[in-house]
Design an enzyme around this catalytic site. Structure first.
Site, mmCIF file in Angstrom:
data_model
loop_
_atom_site.group_PDB
_atom_site.id
_atom_site.type_symbol
_atom_site.label_atom_id
_atom_site.label_comp_id
_atom_site.label_asym_id
_atom_site.label_seq_id
_atom_site.Cartn_x
_atom_site.Cartn_y
_atom_site.Cartn_z
ATOM 1 N N THR A 78 0.828 -1.210 0.000
ATOM 2 C CA THR A 78 0.000 0.000 0.000
ATOM 3 C C THR A 78 0.859 1.254 0.000
ATOM 4 O O THR A 78 0.425 2.311 -0.464
ATOM 5 C CB THR A 78 -0.947 -0.008 1.213
ATOM 6 O OG1 THR A 78 -1.610 -1.270 1.274
ATOM 7 C CG2 THR A 78 -1.997 1.085 1.134
ATOM 8 N N TYR A 85 7.442 -13.035 -8.607
ATOM 9 C CA TYR A 85 7.856 -13.222 -9.999
ATOM 10 C C TYR A 85 8.630 -14.515 -10.247
ATOM 11 O O TYR A 85 8.335 -15.243 -11.190
ATOM 12 C CB TYR A 85 8.685 -12.021 -10.526
ATOM 13 C CG TYR A 85 8.978 -12.134 -12.008
ATOM 14 C CD1 TYR A 85 7.984 -11.869 -12.930
ATOM 15 C CD2 TYR A 85 10.220 -12.552 -12.460
ATOM 16 C CE1 TYR A 85 8.227 -12.010 -14.295
ATOM 17 C CE2 TYR A 85 10.475 -12.695 -13.817
ATOM 18 C CZ TYR A 85 9.471 -12.428 -14.730
ATOM 19 O OH TYR A 85 9.715 -12.574 -16.073
ATOM 20 N N TYR A 106 4.690 -12.635 5.046
ATOM 21 C CA TYR A 106 3.558 -12.030 4.327
ATOM 22 C C TYR A 106 3.255 -12.871 3.093
ATOM 23 O O TYR A 106 4.048 -12.933 2.160
ATOM 24 C CB TYR A 106 3.921 -10.585 3.960
ATOM 25 C CG TYR A 106 2.896 -9.808 3.173
ATOM 26 C CD1 TYR A 106 1.559 -10.223 3.070
ATOM 27 C CD2 TYR A 106 3.240 -8.623 2.535
ATOM 28 C CE1 TYR A 106 0.635 -9.493 2.354
ATOM 29 C CE2 TYR A 106 2.320 -7.879 1.816
ATOM 30 C CZ TYR A 106 1.022 -8.323 1.724
ATOM 31 O OH TYR A 106 0.106 -7.599 1.016
ATOM 32 N N ARG A 141 -0.674 -11.314 -5.573
ATOM 33 C CA ARG A 141 0.349 -10.349 -5.965
ATOM 34 C C ARG A 141 1.656 -11.025 -6.394
ATOM 35 O O ARG A 141 2.320 -10.564 -7.306
ATOM 36 C CB ARG A 141 0.668 -9.423 -4.784
ATOM 37 C CG ARG A 141 -0.416 -8.415 -4.471
ATOM 38 C CD ARG A 141 -0.201 -7.154 -5.287
ATOM 39 N NE ARG A 141 -1.106 -6.105 -4.863
ATOM 40 C CZ ARG A 141 -1.087 -4.863 -5.336
ATOM 41 N NH1 ARG A 141 -0.191 -4.511 -6.233
ATOM 42 N NH2 ARG A 141 -1.941 -3.971 -4.927
ATOM 43 N N LYS A 156 1.258 -12.408 8.069
ATOM 44 C CA LYS A 156 0.126 -11.701 7.466
ATOM 45 C C LYS A 156 -0.376 -12.606 6.348
ATOM 46 O O LYS A 156 0.307 -12.820 5.346
ATOM 47 C CB LYS A 156 0.562 -10.338 6.914
ATOM 48 C CG LYS A 156 -0.556 -9.599 6.169
ATOM 49 C CD LYS A 156 -0.036 -8.322 5.531
ATOM 50 C CE LYS A 156 -1.135 -7.627 4.727
ATOM 51 N NZ LYS A 156 -0.628 -6.414 4.030
ATOM 52 N N ILE A 161 -3.735 -6.278 9.097
ATOM 53 C CA ILE A 161 -2.953 -5.192 8.497
ATOM 54 C C ILE A 161 -3.849 -4.642 7.402
ATOM 55 O O ILE A 161 -4.099 -5.295 6.389
ATOM 56 C CB ILE A 161 -1.597 -5.688 7.980
ATOM 57 C CG1 ILE A 161 -0.734 -6.135 9.180
ATOM 58 C CG2 ILE A 161 -0.892 -4.584 7.189
ATOM 59 C CD1 ILE A 161 0.626 -6.689 8.827
#
Length: 293
Positions: A45, A107, A133, A138, A161, A203
């Site tokens: 973010t 990636y 995380y 993503r 997370k 979060i």
């Protein structure tokens, strides 16, 4: 330390695209006032993908300075190269940073063995508490519960997370980790259910503009007052959903600017401004939640 409503803070920028110190200071004071429990600085973010390493480090340290010790700061330190993640993490040694949030390498799609070795190497390089995380949407890579459980045995890996939105993950992980291992939601829309099933907080993207409501909702949920927590969550649900009409942080940055919380709605390419159609939808969501008149 890291329970309840933790904000995934936006990185405010001026018209030239440089970090806006005044807006950052105002945002931090807003979160202190509204009892946000911690700040994640320069995570997804916070546009970590478009800040160079010097800017990344300086923004985290500026956030730490402006917080004046009144709210813990967690540094986003993930990278798709293990050596780069270690280098970034080491920059915050002895800085006062409360912890690091380290994303699954993106990636290059490592195996579960590769993920374990990546996080183990980072863990062994630092004394700073590490929060894993996992956000497959993503990164293109999902860290499975078995790997999380194995990593939880390492001394300074203190939690995860979990941003899959898959609530079954909580039980799969929780039954095999120590009671002190933190399970933190990374998905606002399911965060309340996540806490009810045994998580300790979220979060949050929504907390950028609804800090008091998110703080109250999490506080009530952690006290097992789910009836009143759900009243708040129902009010925020359209906001939760509308903030992902386009890739984060495009909608949240527009909303924060529209609410007068930051001076400019500047995003670095390849991120572009929110479309007019989605501006209208987000505006209506803000209006329905009585956040704009």
């Amino acid at each position: 330390m890291f329970k309840g409503s933790i904000v995934a803070l936006i990185t405010p920028m001026n018209k030239e695209g440089h970090i806006c110190k005044n807006s950052l200071k105002n945002l931090i004071q807003y979160h202190i006032k509204n009892k946000t429990t911690a700040i994640v600085s320069v995570g997804t973010t916070g546009e970590s993908a478009t800040l160079n390493q010097k800017e990344h480090i300086n923004t985290v340290l500026l956030t730490l300075e402006l917080s004046e010790g009144k709210i813990p700061v967690i540094a986003g330190t993930g990278a798709n190269s293990t050596s780069e993640a270690i280098t970034l993490t080491k920059k915050f040694e002895n800085s006062g940073i409360g912890g690091c949030l380290t994303v699954v390498p993106y990636y290059n799609k490592p195996t579960q063995k590769g993920l374990y070795q990546h996080f183990k190497a980072i863990s062994e390089s630092t004394n700073i508490p590490q929060i894993l995380y996992n956000v497959p949407s993503r990164t293109g890579c999902d860290m499975l519960p078995e790997t999380v459980i194995k990593l939880s045995k390492l001394q300074n890996i203190i939690g995860i997370k979990e941003a899959t939105g898959d609530l079954s993950r909580i039980h799969k992980i929780k039954q095999y980790v120590s009671k002190n291992f933190l399970l933190i939601s990374g998905d606002d829309a399911t965060a309340l259910d996540f806490i009810q099933l045994g998580g300790q907080g979220v979060i949050s993207v929504t907390a950028n503009i609804a800090a008091k409501d998110m703080s109250n909702m999490c506080s009530l949920a952690l006290k097992k007052d789910f009836i009143n927590a759900r009243i708040i969550n129902k009010k925020l649900m359209l906001i939760h959903e509308s903030l992902f009409l386009e890739p984060n942080p495009i909608p949240i940055k527009w909303a924060a600017w529209k609410l007068g919380m930051i001076q400019n709605n500047y995003l670095r390419l390849p991120l572009t401004s929110l479309s007019d159609t989605n501006k209208n939808m987000l505006y209506l969501a803000l209006k329905k939640a009585n956040m704009i008149h």
